[in-house]
Design an enzyme around this catalytic site. Structure first.
Site, PDB file in Angstrom:
ATOM      1  N   ASN A   6      -4.989   1.777  -6.524  1.00  0.00           N
ATOM      2  CA  ASN A   6      -3.794   0.791  -7.163  1.00  0.00           C
ATOM      3  C   ASN A   6      -3.975   0.528  -8.492  1.00  0.00           C
ATOM      4  OD1 ASN A   6      -2.234  -1.471  -7.676  1.00  0.00           O
ATOM      5  ND2 ASN A   6      -3.438  -2.975  -6.497  1.00  0.00           N
ATOM      6  N   TRP A   7      -3.201   1.036  -9.407  1.00  0.00           N
ATOM      7  CA  TRP A   7      -2.943   1.372 -10.654  1.00  0.00           C
ATOM      8  C   TRP A   7      -2.638  -0.101 -11.384  1.00  0.00           C
ATOM      9  CZ3 TRP A   7      -1.375   6.741 -12.410  1.00  0.00           C
ATOM     10  CH2 TRP A   7      -2.115   7.743 -11.687  1.00  0.00           C
ATOM     11  N   GLU A  16      -9.297  -7.397   1.270  1.00  0.00           N
ATOM     12  CA  GLU A  16      -9.656  -7.552   0.147  1.00  0.00           C
ATOM     13  C   GLU A  16      -9.986  -8.976  -0.005  1.00  0.00           C
ATOM     14  OE1 GLU A  16      -7.771  -4.257  -2.573  1.00  0.00           O
ATOM     15  OE2 GLU A  16      -6.369  -5.654  -2.192  1.00  0.00           O
ATOM     16  N   GLY A  19     -11.349  -7.271  -8.810  1.00  0.00           N
ATOM     17  CA  GLY A  19     -11.648  -7.224 -10.265  1.00  0.00           C
ATOM     18  C   GLY A  19     -12.756  -8.375 -11.005  1.00  0.00           C
ATOM     19  N   SER A  22     -13.964  -4.361  -5.907  1.00  0.00           N
ATOM     20  CA  SER A  22     -14.748  -4.067  -6.895  1.00  0.00           C
ATOM     21  C   SER A  22     -15.552  -2.856  -6.399  1.00  0.00           C
ATOM     22  CB  SER A  22     -15.684  -5.063  -7.171  1.00  0.00           C
ATOM     23  OG  SER A  22     -14.956  -6.206  -7.992  1.00  0.00           O
ATOM     24  N   GLY A  65      -9.066  -0.912  -7.378  1.00  0.00           N
ATOM     25  CA  GLY A  65      -8.164  -1.381  -8.509  1.00  0.00           C
ATOM     26  C   GLY A  65      -9.072  -0.620  -9.826  1.00  0.00           C
ATOM     27  N   GLY A  66      -9.772  -1.265 -10.461  1.00  0.00           N
ATOM     28  CA  GLY A  66     -10.363  -1.044 -11.666  1.00  0.00           C
ATOM     29  C   GLY A  66     -10.886   0.502 -11.636  1.00  0.00           C
TER      30      GLY A  66
HETATM   31  C1  PEP Z   1      -7.238  -4.572  -5.967  1.00  0.00           C
HETATM   32  O1  PEP Z   1      -6.777  -5.019  -6.580  1.00  0.00           O
HETATM   33  O2  PEP Z   1      -6.688  -3.788  -4.895  1.00  0.00           O
HETATM   34  C2  PEP Z   1      -8.824  -4.093  -5.955  1.00  0.00           C
HETATM   35  C3  PEP Z   1      -9.718  -3.706  -4.858  1.00  0.00           C
HETATM   36  O3  PEP Z   1      -9.279  -4.283  -7.453  1.00  0.00           O
HETATM   37  P1  PEP Z   1     -10.771  -3.965  -7.959  1.00  0.00           P
HETATM   38  O4  PEP Z   1     -11.228  -2.776  -7.328  1.00  0.00           O
HETATM   39  O5  PEP Z   1     -10.569  -3.808  -9.345  1.00  0.00           O
HETATM   40  O6  PEP Z   1     -11.680  -5.224  -7.549  1.00  0.00           O
END
Ligand code: PEP
Length: 249
Positions: free
Chosen positions: A8-9, A165, A171, A211, A232-233
């Site tokens: 997910n950008w 999640e 994040g 994360s 995400g990141g």
């Molecule tokens: C997300 O926003 O779906 C996510 C899992 O972000 P991150 O990997 O940055 O925690």
């Protein structure tokens, strides 16, 4: 076993940057063992669609309007996403729920609309830190699942992926332990069994998000109830996303 690794950008990358990242991922993952998806911003969907066409990477969108079309300034419709080659839409992300006030009712409307247009849906659920600390994490996720999937048949569930999640892990660099994440995935399967049947509970792909990174992906993905990751990141760089996508190579 094939895992489903999705990136997910969020609100990152210009069109040129998105194309560069997508091209790098097509190359880095071309012999990967798993299912892959990338979800760029709306503004880069058209360009990234051309890059991933014919590859083993699906094109996803991060959100969609509750309505098929009409007077909805600033929204993007399912018809517009389909037109760009989008195959999957992420719905109910915690940033949509908690920053932009999306309710389970709105999310359910989007889920039904997406499925009626043959889009795959990744439905995100997850508890806040205070809900976990109050011992309500499972109940919160169960309710989000029940409300988000209201009115869907067992057959509809063939096109639904759930992403667990925990909001406190998104994040933040804090990851749920593999055991805690797996326990919630197990509870989600039990909920799906009570709403549908054993086969839906077994067959539904449940991703973990929060994360996930190269250093913890293999451990999380080794858990019996974790079928993939929503990232995400670590999805914003070729080396980190492809390392997760090739965690077993
Ligand atoms: C997300 O926003 O779906 C996510 C899992 O972000 P991150 O990997 O940055 O925690």
């Amino acid at each position: 076993m094939k895992k489903y690794i999705a990136g997910n950008w969020k609100m990152h990358k210009t069109k040129a940057e998105a194309v560069e990242l997508a091209k790098g991922l097509v190359e880095a993952l071309k012999d990967g063992n798993h299912r892959y998806l990338i979800a760029p911003s709306f503004t880069a969907l058209d360009a990234v669609s051309a890059v991933v066409k014919g590859s083993n990477i699906r094109l996803g969108a991060q959100n969609m309007s509750t309505d098929e079309q009409g007077a909805h300034t600033g929204e993007v419709s399912v018809l517009q996403l389909k037109d760009l080659g989008v195959e999957t839409v992420i719905l109910g992300h915690s940033e949509r729920r908690h920053t932009y006030g999306e309710t389970d009712e709105m999310i359910n409307k989007k889920v039904k609309l997406a499925l009626s247009h043959n889009l795959e849906v990744i439905l995100c659920v997850g508890e806040l830190l205070e809900e976990r600390e109050a011992g309500k994490a499972t109940a919160v996720c169960e309710q989000q699942i029940q409300d988000g999937l209201a009115g869907l048949s067992a057959d509809d569930m063939k096109n639904v992926v759930i992403a667990y999640e925990p909001v406190w892990a998104i994040g933040t660099g804090k990851t749920a332990t593999p055991e805690d994440a797996d326990a919630m995935h197990k509870a989600i399967r039990a909920k799906l069994e009570s709403l549908y049947n054993e086969s839906v509970a077994k067959e539904t792909t449940i991703q973990y998000g929060g994360s996930m990174k190269p250093a913890n992906a293999a451990q999380l993905l080794a858990m019996p109830n974790i079928d993939g990751g929503l990232i995400g990141g670590a999805a914003l760089k070729i080396d980190t996303f492809s390392a997760i996508g090739r965690f077993d190579k």
